[in-house]
Design an enzyme around this catalytic site. Structure first.
Site, mmCIF file in Angstrom:
data_model
loop_
_atom_site.group_PDB
_atom_site.id
_atom_site.type_symbol
_atom_site.label_atom_id
_atom_site.label_comp_id
_atom_site.label_asym_id
_atom_site.label_seq_id
_atom_site.Cartn_x
_atom_site.Cartn_y
_atom_site.Cartn_z
ATOM 1 N N HIS A 122 -48.432 -58.997 -63.921
ATOM 2 C CA HIS A 122 -48.147 -58.723 -62.504
ATOM 3 C C HIS A 122 -46.717 -58.162 -62.353
ATOM 4 C CE1 HIS A 122 -48.099 -60.193 -58.125
ATOM 5 N NE2 HIS A 122 -46.828 -60.032 -58.384
ATOM 6 N N GLU A 123 -45.754 -58.825 -62.991
ATOM 7 C CA GLU A 123 -44.358 -58.368 -62.911
ATOM 8 C C GLU A 123 -44.173 -57.021 -63.606
ATOM 9 O OE1 GLU A 123 -42.088 -59.756 -61.036
ATOM 10 O OE2 GLU A 123 -43.384 -61.444 -60.533
ATOM 11 N N HIS A 138 -45.083 -54.215 -61.234
ATOM 12 C CA HIS A 138 -43.965 -53.902 -60.336
ATOM 13 C C HIS A 138 -42.945 -53.024 -61.085
ATOM 14 C CE1 HIS A 138 -44.924 -56.621 -57.069
ATOM 15 N NE2 HIS A 138 -44.830 -57.714 -57.802
HETATM 16 ZN ZN ZN Z 1 -45.123 -59.700 -57.312
#
Ligand code: ZN
Length: 230
Positions: free
Chosen positions: A49-50, A53
């Site tokens: 998830h990171e 980003h």
């Molecule tokens: Zn996030």
């Protein structure tokens, strides 16, 4: 981040683990092998998830130094904030979007493996199929929790970027930070009522980060030409 150990490097981004994470392992280890697999999977999903980003940030020329895994979740440290609201919007949406894509892609495969009854059973590590279903639903928790408008969490950043298009960065940040602190107080209060240490820590973290971002936005504004003209 201080007090963290480097695990590996992906796309030039250091993946670090904070020492406080080992406290979590002490709580987890007596839980058995399925519990350990679950916790490992949660942090793999948080890391991915990171990374989403971070990769979108890279597209817009924002360098991400490191991703730190904390017991309360992941944190991508960016060299600077994106200048354009639409860039921040895209970067903030990328993480939750990854989890939503995982939910969509793995729905039928997971259902085929574990069956309807186990898939919709809820959160349990009673058997391996239950554990697989649990890991699958973690994506829903990550997408849902992160999209709450609790600035500086993803949903709060989405809100700030949309507000910034019309109101400018400073006013948008002030409004988002105010809503973020409101959520922080709600998280901490429900953590106290339910004796949930993680929720209390999340509340404190959001409160401090929202205020820090507000100060940063004010400093950036008053150092800019717009601020000096007043
Ligand atoms: Zn996030």
């Amino acid at each position: 981040m201080r007090g963290s150990i480097r695990l590996c490097t992906v796309f030039g981004i250091n993946i670090n683990i904070h020492v406080s994470f080992f406290l979590l392992l002490l709580l987890v280890l007596p839980g058995g092998i399925r519990w350990a697999v679950l916790v490992g999977s949660v942090f793999a999903l948080v890391t991915a998830h990171e990374l989403c980003h971070s990769l979108v940030a890279k597209v817009f020329g924002v360098h991400v130094k490191e991703i730190t895994l904390l017991p309360i979740g992941g944190l991508a440290s960016m060299s600077r904030m994106p200048d354009k609201p639409l860039h921040e919007l895209a970067i903030s949406v990328a993480g939750p979007l990854f989890n939503i894509i995982m939910l969509a892609v793995f729905f039928y495969p997971v259902r085929a493996v574990v069956g309807d009854e186990v898939l919709f059973h809820g959160f349990s590590t009673a058997t391996w199929p239950h554990t697989i279903a649990y890991i699958y639903w973690i994506n829903l928790v990550l997408a849902g929790f992160n999209m709450l408008p609790a600035f500086p969490m993803d949903g709060g950043r989405v809100l700030r970027s949309i507000l910034a298009i019309k109101l400018g960065n400073l006013r948008a940040t002030r409004i988002a930070a105010w809503i973020g602190r409101l959520f922080a107080v709600l998280f901490a209060a429900s953590g106290l009522i339910n004796l949930n240490v993680v929720l209390i820590a999340v509340g404190v973290f959001i409160y401090i980060s929202a205020s820090a971002e507000e100060i940063q936005a004010a400093a950036a504004y008053y150092l800019s030409d717009k601020g000096r003209m007043q």
